[in-house]
Design a protein around this motif. Structure first.
Motif, mmCIF file in Angstrom:
data_model
loop_
_atom_site.group_PDB
_atom_site.id
_atom_site.type_symbol
_atom_site.label_atom_id
_atom_site.label_comp_id
_atom_site.label_asym_id
_atom_site.label_seq_id
_atom_site.Cartn_x
_atom_site.Cartn_y
_atom_site.Cartn_z
ATOM 1 N N LYS A 243 0.838 -1.210 0.000
ATOM 2 C CA LYS A 243 0.000 0.000 0.000
ATOM 3 C C LYS A 243 0.872 1.258 0.000
ATOM 4 O O LYS A 243 0.620 2.195 -0.755
ATOM 5 C CB LYS A 243 -0.927 -0.013 1.223
ATOM 6 N N LYS A 244 1.913 1.271 0.822
ATOM 7 C CA LYS A 244 2.806 2.437 0.900
ATOM 8 C C LYS A 244 3.562 2.643 -0.410
ATOM 9 O O LYS A 244 3.723 3.776 -0.863
ATOM 10 C CB LYS A 244 3.812 2.270 2.047
ATOM 11 N N LYS B 294 2.652 1.665 -3.460
ATOM 12 C CA LYS B 294 1.710 2.101 -4.497
ATOM 13 C C LYS B 294 1.274 3.547 -4.315
ATOM 14 O O LYS B 294 0.938 4.223 -5.281
ATOM 15 C CB LYS B 294 0.496 1.175 -4.520
ATOM 16 N N SER B 295 1.306 4.042 -3.080
ATOM 17 C CA SER B 295 0.938 5.440 -2.842
ATOM 18 C C SER B 295 2.168 6.355 -2.776
ATOM 19 O O SER B 295 2.084 7.487 -2.313
ATOM 20 C CB SER B 295 0.091 5.568 -1.577
ATOM 21 N N GLU C 154 4.903 6.341 -0.996
ATOM 22 C CA GLU C 154 5.370 6.724 0.341
ATOM 23 C C GLU C 154 6.581 5.888 0.763
ATOM 24 O O GLU C 154 6.693 5.482 1.920
ATOM 25 C CB GLU C 154 4.242 6.556 1.349
ATOM 26 N N LYS D 192 6.192 1.693 -10.278
ATOM 27 C CA LYS D 192 5.652 2.564 -9.227
ATOM 28 C C LYS D 192 6.736 3.359 -8.509
ATOM 29 O O LYS D 192 6.440 4.208 -7.682
ATOM 30 C CB LYS D 192 4.906 1.722 -8.169
#
Length: 102
Positions: free
Chosen positions: A25-26, A28-29, A31, A66
């Motif tokens: 999740k991190k 892909k965002s 971060e 990404k």
């Protein structure tokens, strides 16, 4: 290290205590820098181990697209002794004397 890792994972309630889901999740965002710093808060996890982990997750899940160019430094494990030598001979400084990423 084990208890520190368990404490880290216990904070991931939104991700069902799953460090891989949290990491994906991190990434892909975008971060990665924040995640890298978080991983280093785990006892006995330093720059190199954090980078190894991130690099492997990115490779296994084919997330290279990404990763921005400036974030790639977090996927490059650099041995602590190599880093210390580079600092000592000042290879990592630009023309203005400020540190730059290698």
């Amino acid at each position: 290290m084990v208890s520190s890792t368990i404490c880290f994972i216990s904070k991931l309630k939104s991700d069902e205590f799953n460090i891989v889901k949290y990491t994906l999740k991190k990434i892909k965002s975008k971060e990665i820098e924040d995640l890298y710093k978080e991983l280093k808060e785990i006892k006995s996890v330093g720059d190199k181990i954090a980078s190894f982990f991130l690099r492997e997750v990115v490779c296994i899940w084919n997330l290279e697209s990404k990763i921005d160019e400036c974030q790639q430094i977090y996927l490059q494990p650099i041995d602590t002794w190599v880093e210390k030598i580079l600092e000592k001979i000042e290879i990592d400084k630009g023309k203005n004397g400020k540190k730059k990423l290698i």
